[in-house]
Design a protein around this motif. Structure first.
Motif, mmCIF file in Angstrom:
data_model
loop_
_atom_site.group_PDB
_atom_site.id
_atom_site.type_symbol
_atom_site.label_atom_id
_atom_site.label_comp_id
_atom_site.label_asym_id
_atom_site.label_seq_id
_atom_site.Cartn_x
_atom_site.Cartn_y
_atom_site.Cartn_z
ATOM 1 N N ARG A 268 0.849 -1.190 0.000
ATOM 2 C CA ARG A 268 0.000 0.000 0.000
ATOM 3 C C ARG A 268 0.888 1.244 0.000
ATOM 4 O O ARG A 268 1.807 1.369 0.815
ATOM 5 N N ASP A 269 0.620 2.173 -0.901
ATOM 6 C CA ASP A 269 1.388 3.418 -1.004
ATOM 7 C C ASP A 269 0.499 4.606 -0.690
ATOM 8 O O ASP A 269 -0.692 4.625 -1.043
ATOM 9 N N PHE A 270 1.093 5.618 -0.041
ATOM 10 C CA PHE A 270 0.367 6.833 0.304
ATOM 11 C C PHE A 270 1.193 8.031 -0.146
ATOM 12 O O PHE A 270 2.395 8.106 0.136
ATOM 13 N N ALA A 271 0.543 8.946 -0.820
ATOM 14 C CA ALA A 271 1.229 10.144 -1.303
ATOM 15 C C ALA A 271 1.678 10.998 -0.129
ATOM 16 O O ALA A 271 1.002 11.072 0.911
ATOM 17 N N ARG A 281 5.541 3.833 1.988
ATOM 18 C CA ARG A 281 5.590 3.026 0.764
ATOM 19 C C ARG A 281 5.589 1.544 1.111
ATOM 20 O O ARG A 281 6.157 1.126 2.124
ATOM 21 N N ASP A 282 4.957 0.777 0.245
ATOM 22 C CA ASP A 282 4.929 -0.684 0.397
ATOM 23 C C ASP A 282 4.405 -1.102 1.765
ATOM 24 O O ASP A 282 4.867 -2.091 2.358
ATOM 25 N N MET A 283 3.440 -0.375 2.279
ATOM 26 C CA MET A 283 2.920 -0.645 3.621
ATOM 27 C C MET A 283 2.142 -1.962 3.670
ATOM 28 O O MET A 283 1.512 -2.381 2.687
ATOM 29 N N ILE A 284 2.197 -2.593 4.843
ATOM 30 C CA ILE A 284 1.433 -3.814 5.097
ATOM 31 C C ILE A 284 0.110 -3.425 5.747
ATOM 32 O O ILE A 284 0.089 -2.725 6.759
ATOM 33 N N GLN A 285 -0.985 -3.866 5.165
ATOM 34 C CA GLN A 285 -2.302 -3.596 5.746
ATOM 35 C C GLN A 285 -2.767 -4.834 6.515
ATOM 36 O O GLN A 285 -2.645 -5.964 6.049
ATOM 37 N N THR A 286 -3.317 -4.597 7.718
ATOM 38 C CA THR A 286 -3.790 -5.698 8.550
ATOM 39 C C THR A 286 -5.078 -5.303 9.256
ATOM 40 O O THR A 286 -5.340 -4.112 9.473
ATOM 41 N N GLY A 324 -5.380 -1.147 9.663
ATOM 42 C CA GLY A 324 -4.122 -0.655 10.199
ATOM 43 C C GLY A 324 -2.990 -0.897 9.223
ATOM 44 O O GLY A 324 -3.078 -1.762 8.347
ATOM 45 N N PHE A 325 -1.910 -0.137 9.393
ATOM 46 C CA PHE A 325 -0.790 -0.209 8.455
ATOM 47 C C PHE A 325 0.530 -0.277 9.210
ATOM 48 O O PHE A 325 0.707 0.372 10.243
ATOM 49 N N ALA A 326 1.441 -1.066 8.654
ATOM 50 C CA ALA A 326 2.759 -1.254 9.263
ATOM 51 C C ALA A 326 3.844 -1.068 8.215
ATOM 52 O O ALA A 326 3.679 -1.459 7.056
ATOM 53 N N ILE A 327 4.954 -0.447 8.638
ATOM 54 C CA ILE A 327 6.111 -0.284 7.763
ATOM 55 C C ILE A 327 6.775 -1.645 7.599
ATOM 56 O O ILE A 327 7.064 -2.315 8.594
ATOM 57 N N PRO A 328 7.017 -2.111 6.379
ATOM 58 C CA PRO A 328 7.610 -3.441 6.187
ATOM 59 C C PRO A 328 9.021 -3.506 6.755
ATOM 60 O O PRO A 328 9.770 -2.530 6.738
ATOM 61 N N VAL A 329 9.390 -4.687 7.261
ATOM 62 C CA VAL A 329 10.667 -4.839 7.927
ATOM 63 C C VAL A 329 11.834 -4.665 6.957
ATOM 64 O O VAL A 329 12.945 -4.317 7.373
ATOM 65 N N ARG A 330 11.608 -4.874 5.684
ATOM 66 C CA ARG A 330 12.675 -4.650 4.705
ATOM 67 C C ARG A 330 13.134 -3.195 4.744
ATOM 68 O O ARG A 330 14.339 -2.908 4.733
ATOM 69 N N ASP A 409 4.236 11.569 -10.514
ATOM 70 C CA ASP A 409 4.109 10.241 -9.906
ATOM 71 C C ASP A 409 5.480 9.594 -9.719
ATOM 72 O O ASP A 409 5.733 8.946 -8.701
ATOM 73 N N VAL A 410 6.370 9.767 -10.714
ATOM 74 C CA VAL A 410 7.706 9.185 -10.605
ATOM 75 C C VAL A 410 8.457 9.806 -9.435
ATOM 76 O O VAL A 410 9.102 9.102 -8.638
ATOM 77 N N ARG A 411 8.386 11.119 -9.298
ATOM 78 C CA ARG A 411 9.095 11.799 -8.213
ATOM 79 C C ARG A 411 8.552 11.362 -6.849
ATOM 80 O O ARG A 411 9.324 11.193 -5.893
ATOM 81 N N GLU A 412 7.246 11.191 -6.750
ATOM 82 C CA GLU A 412 6.674 10.770 -5.471
ATOM 83 C C GLU A 412 7.136 9.367 -5.083
ATOM 84 O O GLU A 412 7.272 9.067 -3.890
ATOM 85 N N GLU A 413 7.382 8.529 -6.062
ATOM 86 C CA GLU A 413 7.843 7.180 -5.758
ATOM 87 C C GLU A 413 9.263 7.175 -5.199
ATOM 88 O O GLU A 413 9.659 6.204 -4.556
ATOM 89 N N PHE A 414 9.999 8.245 -5.428
ATOM 90 C CA PHE A 414 11.361 8.316 -4.908
ATOM 91 C C PHE A 414 11.421 9.018 -3.549
ATOM 92 O O PHE A 414 12.494 9.071 -2.941
ATOM 93 N N VAL A 415 10.286 9.543 -3.085
ATOM 94 C CA VAL A 415 10.270 10.189 -1.770
ATOM 95 C C VAL A 415 10.519 9.131 -0.699
ATOM 96 O O VAL A 415 9.868 8.086 -0.659
#
Length: 448
Positions: A268-271, A281-286, A324-330, A409-415
């Motif tokens: 899951r990504d959020f601007a 970025r790449d959030m885990i939803q639970t 709920g959302f969690a930052i992935p351990v990676r 969109d490309v720039r936001e992906e690098f934030v």
């Protein structure tokens, strides 16, 4: 003798007395009442009834006294005998060790979730934070004239604010991972362990606001550690266990709360514009319940490994609604590594590529299927983009797994990206799609 019998045994007051006989009747010794058939007793003389009542009274009094004294003696013996006293108090029977003695049934209670919680929960800590906030008195007299005569009306003052969050120990030397928003502006940090120990905590390195991660350091011995797992091979629908300290001020102990759900979604990504300028970025939803105070606590799998850091929820009421959302351990590993090596997260990367939107005219001239994406207008020599094999005229249509529609969109992906991170890019070149991987490098000093 005959006259005596007739006087002592009258048959009735209403019947006549038989005349005297010369010889006694053979059955005269037994006289019966012809009305009620109740055998009559021999009457006593006038003084005998009085003497009988007195004797009975004395005997009853004596028996009562003896019974009272005996009862008091027995009660005293019961009170002074511990064994007897305990037997006199009614008690409930003790529960059996197990309602079902089967070892197979007992083993089913110790599920994978129970064992995972037992492994990780000792390393989950409560983080109590004291913040000093500078505030100004707001009055309806915020006017220069009033402030000239009453300078104290608009003065500032310092107010102490207490807050609480969660974290988990990741190394035996006392490194604790938590969210940056948990310890932001902290003037004092106290870390409480489930075993009752309490430590003063210090912020280690520079907390990273973009990724919302921070590290705290405590000094202690025999500290439990939560093992870090992987988030690349997670599956939607597998167990997810959230551990933390929700509403910590209402619960007077440091033992964490455990909630269980499943992984509802991945990546899951959020601007940044909708996430307080943070990079989620790449959030885990639970759907495991996450409440205020859970922030910074671990999200673990059924194997007992940390797979994410509980960070925020979607809610209309302020409480958990199963989103709920969690930052992935990676990403957590990457941030920890940067802070440990450099004292901060290095967001000062560069790519060396210059991009712009794909217009309809550009799409038609390059025979593109649509005008979605970002075209590379230039590539700096020696840049990470050139090293990845990118060329001028390549059209970027995806960054990682995320499809992009514009240069923004490309720039936001690098934030939130960091130096050393590898970014897969999907591009169209000569009508064909291809994927290249670009490794971000630190911005050269001459370009700063």
């Amino acid at each position: 003798m005959g006259s005596v019998r007739r006087r002592v045994f009258p048959i009735s007051l209403t019947r006549a007395i038989d005349p005297p006989r010369e010889k006694p009747h053979p059955h005269e010794d037994c006289v019966s009442n012809t009305w009620n058939k109740i055998p009559m007793q021999t009457p006593q003389t006038d003084w005998q009834p009085t003497r009988t009542r007195h004797t009975r009274f004395v005997m009853g009094l004596f028996v009562g006294v003896v019974a009272s004294v005996g009862g008091m003696f027995v009660a005293d013996r019961i009170a002074t005998n511990p064994d007897t006293a305990e037997q006199a108090v009614p008690t409930l029977p003790e529960p059996p060790a197990s309602f079902v003695s089967s070892e197979d049934v007992d083993a089913t209670r110790r599920t994978a979730i129970v064992q995972a919680v037992e492994s990780v929960s000792p390393a989950v800590v409560t983080i109590s934070v004291t913040q000093l906030r500078r505030e100004r008195v707001v009055t309806p007299f915020n006017d220069p004239m009033w402030q000239f005569f009453f300078p104290d009306l608009g003065r500032e003052f310092i107010r102490k604010v207490n807050s609480m969050g969660s974290g988990f120990i990741v190394s035996e030397d006392g490194l604790i991972v938590t969210n940056e928003h948990v310890i932001r502006g902290a003037s004092e940090i106290v870390v409480n362990l489930p075993d009752g120990r309490s430590f003063n905590g210090e912020v280690f390195g520079e907390p990273d606001a973009q990724t919302d991660l921070a590290i705290i350091k405590i000094e202690g011995d025999d500290l439990p550690v939560a093992p870090l797992g992987r988030s690349d091979d997670l599956m939607i629908g597998e167990w997810a266990i959230a551990i933390g300290n929700p509403f910590g001020y209402l619960i007077r102990d440091a033992h964490p709360t455990v909630t269980v759900g499943v992984i509802s979604a991945l990546n899951r990504d959020f601007a940044a514009s909708t996430a307080n300028d943070r990079s989620y970025r790449d959030m885990i939803q639970t759907d495991a319940s996450i409440n205020p105070g859970n922030s910074g606590g671990p999200l673990i799998n059924s194997e007992g490994y940390v797979i994410g850091v509980n960070t925020f929820i979607f809610s209309q009421s302020g409480g958990s609604q199963g989103i709920g959302f969690a930052i992935p351990v990676r990403r957590v590993r990457m941030i920890i590594d940067d802070i440990l090596r450099y004292g901060e997260v290095r967001h000062n990367f560069w790519t060396g590529i210059h991009i712009q939107d794909v217009t309809r005219w550009i799409a038609e001239s390059l025979s593109l299927p649509s005008d979605r994406g970002a075209i590379i207008s230039d590539v700096d020599a020696g840049s990470p983009g050139e090293k990845a094999g990118l060329r001028r005229g390549d059209v970027i249509i995806a960054v990682g797994r995320k499809r992009v529609a514009s240069a923004r969109d490309v720039r936001e992906e690098f934030v939130g990206a960091v130096v050393g991170q590898q970014i897969p890019l999907t591009v169209i070149r000569g009508g064909n799609e291809m994927t290249v991987t670009m490794t971000l490098e630190e911005l050269p000093s001459e370009r700063r």
